[in-house]
Design a protein around this motif. Sequence first.
Motif, PDB file in Angstrom:
ATOM      1  N   THR B 119       0.860  -1.185   0.000  1.00  0.00           N
ATOM      2  CA  THR B 119       0.000   0.000   0.000  1.00  0.00           C
ATOM      3  C   THR B 119       0.892   1.230   0.000  1.00  0.00           C
ATOM      4  O   THR B 119       2.120   1.120   0.081  1.00  0.00           O
ATOM      5  CB  THR B 119      -0.904   0.044   1.251  1.00  0.00           C
ATOM      6  OG1 THR B 119      -0.079   0.247   2.405  1.00  0.00           O
ATOM      7  CG2 THR B 119      -1.691  -1.241   1.409  1.00  0.00           C
ATOM      8  N   TYR B 120       0.262   2.383  -0.097  1.00  0.00           N
ATOM      9  CA  TYR B 120       0.996   3.648  -0.016  1.00  0.00           C
ATOM     10  C   TYR B 120       1.824   3.705   1.259  1.00  0.00           C
ATOM     11  O   TYR B 120       2.948   4.206   1.263  1.00  0.00           O
ATOM     12  CB  TYR B 120       0.003   4.807  -0.040  1.00  0.00           C
ATOM     13  CG  TYR B 120       0.628   6.169   0.102  1.00  0.00           C
ATOM     14  CD1 TYR B 120       1.122   6.840  -1.012  1.00  0.00           C
ATOM     15  CD2 TYR B 120       0.724   6.784   1.343  1.00  0.00           C
ATOM     16  CE1 TYR B 120       1.701   8.085  -0.884  1.00  0.00           C
ATOM     17  CE2 TYR B 120       1.301   8.034   1.481  1.00  0.00           C
ATOM     18  CZ  TYR B 120       1.786   8.678   0.363  1.00  0.00           C
ATOM     19  OH  TYR B 120       2.363   9.918   0.492  1.00  0.00           O
ATOM     20  N   GLN B 121       1.267   3.175   2.339  1.00  0.00           N
ATOM     21  CA  GLN B 121       1.900   3.329   3.654  1.00  0.00           C
ATOM     22  C   GLN B 121       2.949   2.271   3.948  1.00  0.00           C
ATOM     23  O   GLN B 121       3.971   2.545   4.561  1.00  0.00           O
ATOM     24  CB  GLN B 121       0.830   3.290   4.761  1.00  0.00           C
ATOM     25  CG  GLN B 121      -0.090   4.504   4.825  1.00  0.00           C
ATOM     26  CD  GLN B 121      -1.240   4.435   3.820  1.00  0.00           C
ATOM     27  OE1 GLN B 121      -1.530   3.374   3.277  1.00  0.00           O
ATOM     28  NE2 GLN B 121      -1.880   5.565   3.565  1.00  0.00           N
ATOM     29  N   VAL B 189       0.607   5.511  -7.111  1.00  0.00           N
ATOM     30  CA  VAL B 189       0.309   4.957  -5.791  1.00  0.00           C
ATOM     31  C   VAL B 189       0.038   6.148  -4.890  1.00  0.00           C
ATOM     32  O   VAL B 189       0.909   6.986  -4.680  1.00  0.00           O
ATOM     33  CB  VAL B 189       1.491   4.114  -5.267  1.00  0.00           C
ATOM     34  CG1 VAL B 189       1.163   3.543  -3.887  1.00  0.00           C
ATOM     35  CG2 VAL B 189       1.840   2.996  -6.251  1.00  0.00           C
ATOM     36  N   MET B 190      -1.203   6.232  -4.401  1.00  0.00           N
ATOM     37  CA  MET B 190      -1.618   7.466  -3.740  1.00  0.00           C
ATOM     38  C   MET B 190      -2.302   7.210  -2.410  1.00  0.00           C
ATOM     39  O   MET B 190      -2.700   6.096  -2.086  1.00  0.00           O
ATOM     40  CB  MET B 190      -2.560   8.222  -4.666  1.00  0.00           C
ATOM     41  CG  MET B 190      -1.832   8.740  -5.894  1.00  0.00           C
ATOM     42  SD  MET B 190      -2.905   9.665  -6.991  1.00  0.00           S
ATOM     43  CE  MET B 190      -3.914   8.328  -7.553  1.00  0.00           C
ATOM     44  N   SER B 191      -2.463   8.299  -1.681  1.00  0.00           N
ATOM     45  CA  SER B 191      -3.217   8.217  -0.446  1.00  0.00           C
ATOM     46  C   SER B 191      -4.168   9.394  -0.356  1.00  0.00           C
ATOM     47  O   SER B 191      -4.218  10.248  -1.251  1.00  0.00           O
ATOM     48  CB  SER B 191      -2.292   8.178   0.763  1.00  0.00           C
ATOM     49  OG  SER B 191      -3.040   7.891   1.926  1.00  0.00           O
ATOM     50  N   SER B 242      -5.194   3.716   0.836  1.00  0.00           N
ATOM     51  CA  SER B 242      -4.210   3.632  -0.237  1.00  0.00           C
ATOM     52  C   SER B 242      -4.940   3.357  -1.538  1.00  0.00           C
ATOM     53  O   SER B 242      -5.907   2.596  -1.576  1.00  0.00           O
ATOM     54  CB  SER B 242      -3.212   2.510   0.065  1.00  0.00           C
ATOM     55  OG  SER B 242      -2.353   2.297  -1.032  1.00  0.00           O
ATOM     56  N   THR B 260       0.597  11.797  -3.462  1.00  0.00           N
ATOM     57  CA  THR B 260       1.567  10.741  -3.690  1.00  0.00           C
ATOM     58  C   THR B 260       2.889  11.193  -3.088  1.00  0.00           C
ATOM     59  O   THR B 260       3.071  12.367  -2.783  1.00  0.00           O
ATOM     60  CB  THR B 260       1.665  10.415  -5.197  1.00  0.00           C
ATOM     61  OG1 THR B 260       2.525   9.304  -5.358  1.00  0.00           O
ATOM     62  CG2 THR B 260       2.175  11.584  -6.002  1.00  0.00           C
ATOM     63  N   SER B 261       3.795  10.241  -2.891  1.00  0.00           N
ATOM     64  CA  SER B 261       4.979  10.568  -2.106  1.00  0.00           C
ATOM     65  C   SER B 261       5.854  11.622  -2.795  1.00  0.00           C
ATOM     66  O   SER B 261       6.391  12.491  -2.152  1.00  0.00           O
ATOM     67  CB  SER B 261       5.796   9.309  -1.826  1.00  0.00           C
ATOM     68  OG  SER B 261       5.947   8.563  -3.006  1.00  0.00           O
ATOM     69  N   TYR B 300       6.465  -1.900  -5.642  1.00  0.00           N
ATOM     70  CA  TYR B 300       5.269  -2.308  -4.913  1.00  0.00           C
ATOM     71  C   TYR B 300       4.873  -3.680  -5.449  1.00  0.00           C
ATOM     72  O   TYR B 300       5.216  -4.040  -6.577  1.00  0.00           O
ATOM     73  CB  TYR B 300       4.118  -1.326  -5.155  1.00  0.00           C
ATOM     74  CG  TYR B 300       4.333   0.030  -4.555  1.00  0.00           C
ATOM     75  CD1 TYR B 300       4.101   0.246  -3.204  1.00  0.00           C
ATOM     76  CD2 TYR B 300       4.734   1.105  -5.343  1.00  0.00           C
ATOM     77  CE1 TYR B 300       4.279   1.501  -2.635  1.00  0.00           C
ATOM     78  CE2 TYR B 300       4.910   2.364  -4.785  1.00  0.00           C
ATOM     79  CZ  TYR B 300       4.689   2.558  -3.444  1.00  0.00           C
ATOM     80  OH  TYR B 300       4.861   3.790  -2.893  1.00  0.00           O
TER      81      TYR B 300
END
Lengths: 334, 334
Positions: B119-121, B189-191, B242, B260-261, B300
Amino acid sequence: MDLHILDHRLRVTSISKNGLVHFTHPLIKLIFLRNRTGCKFFSLTETPENYTVVLDEEGFKELQPSEHLQVEGSIWLPLNVVANGNVSSSSQAVGVTKIAKSVIAPLAEQHVSVFMLSTYQTDFILVREKDLAVVVSTLEEEFHIFREVAGESVPLCRQDAHNGLHKNGKEAILPTVHPVLIPQNHFCVMSLDPDTLPSIATTLIDVLFYSNSPKDDAASTPGQELDCVKFFSFSLIDGYISLVMDTEAQRQFPADLLFTSSSGELWRMVRIGGQPLGFDECGIVAQISQPLADSDISAYYISTFSFDHALVPEEDIARVTEMLHHQRKDAAAS
Amino acid sequence: MDLHILDHRLRVTSISKNGLVHFTHPLIKLIFLRNRTGCKFFSLTETPENYTVVLDEEGFKELQPSEHLQVEGSIWLPLNVVANGNVSSSSQAVGVTKIAKSVIAPLAEQHVSVFMLSTYQTDFILVREKDLAVVVSTLEEEFHIFREVAGESVPLCRQDAHNGLHKNGKEAILPTVHPVLIPQNHFCVMSLDPDTLPSIATTLIDVLFYSNSPKDDAASTPGQELDCVKFFSFSLIDGYISLVMDTEAQRQFPADLLFTSSSGELWRMVRIGGQPLGFDECGIVAQISQPLADSDISAYYISTFSFDHALVPEEDIARVTEMLHHQRKDAAAS
């Protein structure tokens, strides 16, 4: 006054309480994803008995046949009364009261069944397509009648409607006086900018589709609930949204998005019918709208698959209760 | 490093494409109405084949048995590697690459099947509950192992895990090298702040539940679609959201809510498996994560009911493609 026969061919359906889960997919599409359907007339009303869904043929395509879905056999057409500006009305009342004498009573006399759907914006009078000729001949003296076709209002030629017309018999019949129920909850009639509908989506979904499942934080008083009746109505018609809900449901919505015509305006419900009313009896709306019109009391009116519902101003409920009490006594005496 | 055995008992299920309409009600509840369920671990991934739903036992109760629902027979436990601060890692890579040598490879050697969910995290390594003793004995030299119980991390006593332990055989087996597919779409890949989830509800519902129905405004290029693979993943785990989606889906969401990061970071997919992989083969994650770790390429990794999916940085896809090409050649030669 003008009477418009709107360009929607409607079906009146009912989804059982247990069946709602099976219709979540099409209903959410119809409510929130207008661009994915061609539906332009959609109304969903929850009552303790079932969910009444009134929708046009494009919308109806979304509902798969199921044991949980009942469909009234007719095509219904919505009529709409439009004050064309040069009419001086002495009445300040709104809703079905305004059209009680000019539309509801004459149609009842002609034995035309009507299915009423009041919204925040207007009152729709649904009549069966097969009754249209009778409707037109009954109302053409009082109204300029227009048929909406592809966005245009076309004056109705008398000939069009009279083709194949056979007026229903006019013998006076004594209408049944149905028992009424007056629940304790207070209702609001509200609207919402369609652009802000996404903002209340999860709340609306929660209220519509999950309100019967137990809440973790439920602190309900059983005694109180007995006197309240579950009633929630959402409609999205020609891009306009209307919501009717009780104050308990209202509290779940953000206060700044829903609006009502005058803030704090609350309505009480008169539910008509001890047994499910069916669709063939005439004069049910007239039974209640006539005395309201005589007393100039505003009323919204929402028919559902099983019962009819009038909403009257909170401050008038005592008068209305007394009025209905007399009506029943008179009927019993006659 | 610490390894946490999280306090979730998970089921891995699959809903057929045609069956989604029948699961709209429980899935919307699980995604948007957390307070109405006790579910704390929920993941939904759409692939061209089906919808993979991984969820804890509380969430699983919401899914009614159906011909459209397949359920893997085991209970799975999620493991989570936590860098405890005093570890100096030479690798800048993120995701499954970081744990390829310390977790993935040793478990593959012990013939333990893993189901990965990045996941994003963080990256969750799901193992079958029945394999837990083997997992612990395999990883306890490398990790401090904790079991989370009711929000507390409890150091695992060796004895607990070793009871009834019989290590799987260690004979060297040559793993199958599965064919891979590298679609053309670019993924993010986002949150999302869980409090803003209601703001994207209608878009998310549209993408998840209605993206397969024809759009009125669809202007798709058929040739382009052949090279793209439908893949959309949403997870809501312990309150963290996520989202993994391709750039086409991303464009439907408001740009200001998803983050996103590092902005503009795009990922390419390597789908593993020419035929559905099943759940019993071991070493599939290792097959791809090992060479990625050797080259220090972030990845990922999302397992689904039918296939596995690695996401690697856009700029590394050529190297990864070449690497996998060599791997297949070597396997064919041996």
